[in-house]
Design a protein around this motif. Sequence first.
Motif, PDB file in Angstrom:
ATOM      1  N   GLN A  96      38.995  44.233  45.769  1.00 28.36           N
ATOM      2  CA  GLN A  96      38.112  45.141  45.036  1.00 28.36           C
ATOM      3  C   GLN A  96      38.207  44.958  43.525  1.00 28.36           C
ATOM      4  N   THR A  97      38.925  43.912  43.089  1.00 33.86           N
ATOM      5  CA  THR A  97      39.288  43.805  41.681  1.00 33.86           C
ATOM      6  C   THR A  97      39.043  42.400  41.155  1.00 33.86           C
ATOM      7  N   VAL A  98      38.601  42.325  39.887  1.00 34.12           N
ATOM      8  CA  VAL A  98      38.472  41.036  39.212  1.00 34.12           C
ATOM      9  C   VAL A  98      39.490  40.954  38.079  1.00 34.12           C
ATOM     10  N   MET A  99      39.838  39.743  37.745  1.00 37.18           N
ATOM     11  CA  MET A  99      40.686  39.463  36.589  1.00 37.18           C
ATOM     12  C   MET A  99      39.847  38.680  35.598  1.00 37.18           C
ATOM     13  N   ILE A 100      39.757  39.194  34.360  1.00 34.53           N
ATOM     14  CA  ILE A 100      39.015  38.527  33.306  1.00 34.53           C
ATOM     15  C   ILE A 100      40.000  38.081  32.228  1.00 34.53           C
ATOM     16  N   GLY A 101      39.930  36.825  31.840  1.00 30.93           N
ATOM     17  CA  GLY A 101      40.804  36.336  30.786  1.00 30.93           C
ATOM     18  C   GLY A 101      40.300  35.044  30.189  1.00 30.93           C
ATOM     19  N   ASP A 102      40.963  34.632  29.120  1.00 32.53           N
ATOM     20  CA  ASP A 102      40.551  33.424  28.402  1.00 32.53           C
ATOM     21  C   ASP A 102      41.481  32.240  28.633  1.00 32.53           C
ATOM     22  N   GLN A 103      42.550  32.431  29.416  1.00 33.58           N
ATOM     23  CA  GLN A 103      43.506  31.340  29.616  1.00 33.58           C
ATOM     24  C   GLN A 103      43.670  31.011  31.094  1.00 33.58           C
ATOM     25  N   MET A 104      43.577  29.728  31.387  1.00 34.84           N
ATOM     26  CA  MET A 104      43.769  29.273  32.763  1.00 34.84           C
ATOM     27  C   MET A 104      45.222  29.435  33.199  1.00 34.84           C
TER      28      MET A 104
END
Length: 173
Positions: free
Chosen positions: A111-119
């Motif tokens: 039910q959740t997403v992870m948003i970020g700028d680093q792989m």
Amino acid sequence: MFERLVPKLRVDSVYQIDLDRLYAQGIRGIITDLDNTLVGAKAPLATPELANWLEQVAAKGINVVIVSNNNANRVGDFSTPLRLPFVYKARKPALRAFRQALHILQLNASQTVMIGDQMMTDVLGGNRMGLFTILVKPIAPSEEGIGTRINRMLEKVALVRLRRRGLWQEEDN
């Protein structure tokens, strides 16, 4: 190993994320990185555009938790005016902070997403946790600290291998 560095979705910024589509897919929570994902690494507070986006997220019925490897002062000073819960010194890609964020959201990984700028931190940790991962382009790369710059060099090596394996398209940097 390298496959875990591949996000499910790549966008230029959080503003390009289709919130209606996420909601229709059953997403009710967002775990997001702070620095260079929501604002530049040296920006102390949310921009009006970001505050508006966060209001749109809340209006859709999606809750947000900020998970950052940064210290309590940085993350708290940013999150508190927005009334957003946060996890600091997360040590991403370690899973403890992701578990803590899911507990705060009272949701499961599907039910959740992870948003970020680093792989190497956001995407790897999110994928290991079973989250839908979204990679954004860094907002202000020139403001990054030494640790992030090292991660960026490692990402370049990983991208070469991912491209060779056909897991990362050339035009999608």
